[in-house]
Enzyme design. Structure first.
Site, PDB file in Angstrom:
ATOM      1  CB  VAL A 157      -0.964  -0.008   1.199  1.00  0.00           C
ATOM      2  CG1 VAL A 157      -1.792   1.278   1.231  1.00  0.00           C
ATOM      3  CG2 VAL A 157      -1.896  -1.215   1.130  1.00  0.00           C
ATOM      4  CB  CYS A 158       4.024   2.104   1.734  1.00  0.00           C
ATOM      5  SG  CYS A 158       3.500   1.744   3.424  1.00  0.00           S
ATOM      6  CB  SER A 159       4.547   0.638  -3.429  1.00  0.00           C
ATOM      7  OG  SER A 159       5.641   0.086  -2.722  1.00  0.00           O
TER       8      SER A 159
END
Length: 232
Positions: free
Chosen positions: A77-79
């Site tokens: 998700v951070c990407s």
């Protein structure tokens, strides 16, 4: 965990994350930070040009700051979120606002992530045009009380803080690890803050620039609600 590190990135992180984490004093538990001054805490950051610099929120006093936390580099998700915030940075700059990201990776890991290919889970294809704080000691995360609890990894949650030009926290929002944010809401919140600062009027739900605002009077509420009903 929902946002676990892809196996191909484990070696990169293990090579660059060598700085020992020191224990930090736990801050008193907060229910929220609205109306409080942003904590005075500094840490090393990977800057847009991949140089390293120690920064703090107070460095940007005189302009709004959007500080967002995320769990970890080289994760799923951070990407999606970090490039998402970066894509809005030009709009933040037009408003005179400073965008800053933060996780408990080192600033060295941030640089490696920014320069790694998408096959490695990296962001080399994106312009990460704002500082990423390497909060490897956990001091910034502790100060803003964003570390996750219980079944989630003890990493920062997906928190966003909007801080005004005087250093006062005016908005905060937090998501658990698996739940990606609407990055455009942070931009809208800054726009709403600046509208309020400029006019002294309050900003209703779902407001966007150019839409009606309200005075803090019953008459203004009545006028607004009648317009709202007429639109339905």
């Amino acid at each position: 965990p929902a946002d676990a590190i892809p196996s191909q990135a484990v070696m990169i992180r293990s090579l660059v994350r060598k700085v020992a984490r020191k224990p930090v004093m736990k801050m008193p538990v907060r229910t929220n930070m609205i109306g409080k001054k942003a904590p005075e805490v500094s840490a090393m950051a990977c800057m847009p040009d991949n140089t390293f610099k120690e920064i703090s929120i107070s460095d940007y006093k005189g302009k709004p700051v959007v500080l967002y936390f995320y769990p970890a580099d080289f994760t799923f998700v951070c990407s999606s979120e970090v490039p998402g915030f970066a894509a809005l940075n030009e709009e933040f700059e037009k408003l005179g606002a400073q965008l800053i990201g933060c996780s408990t990776d080192t600033h060295f890991v941030h640089k490696a992530w920014k320069n790694a290919t998408s096959e490695q889970g990296g962001l080399v294809d994106f312009d990460i045009n704002h500082p990423l704080i390497g909060d490897f000691k956990g001091e910034v995360s502790d100060a803003f009380d964003v570390l996750m609890n219980d079944k989630f990894a003890p990493l920062p949650c997906r928190a966003v803080f909007v801080i005004d030009e005087d250093g006062t926290v005016m908005a905060e929002h937090r998501n658990a690890d698996p739940l990606g944010r609407n990055t455009k809401e942070a931009l809208r919140t800054v726009q709403a803050l600046l509208e309020h600062k400029k006019t002294g009027r309050v900003v209703p739900a779902d407001w966007t620039p150019g839409a009606d605002t309200m005075d803090t009077t019953t008459e203004s509420v009545d006028e607004y609600l009648k317009k709202l009903k007429a639109k339905k």
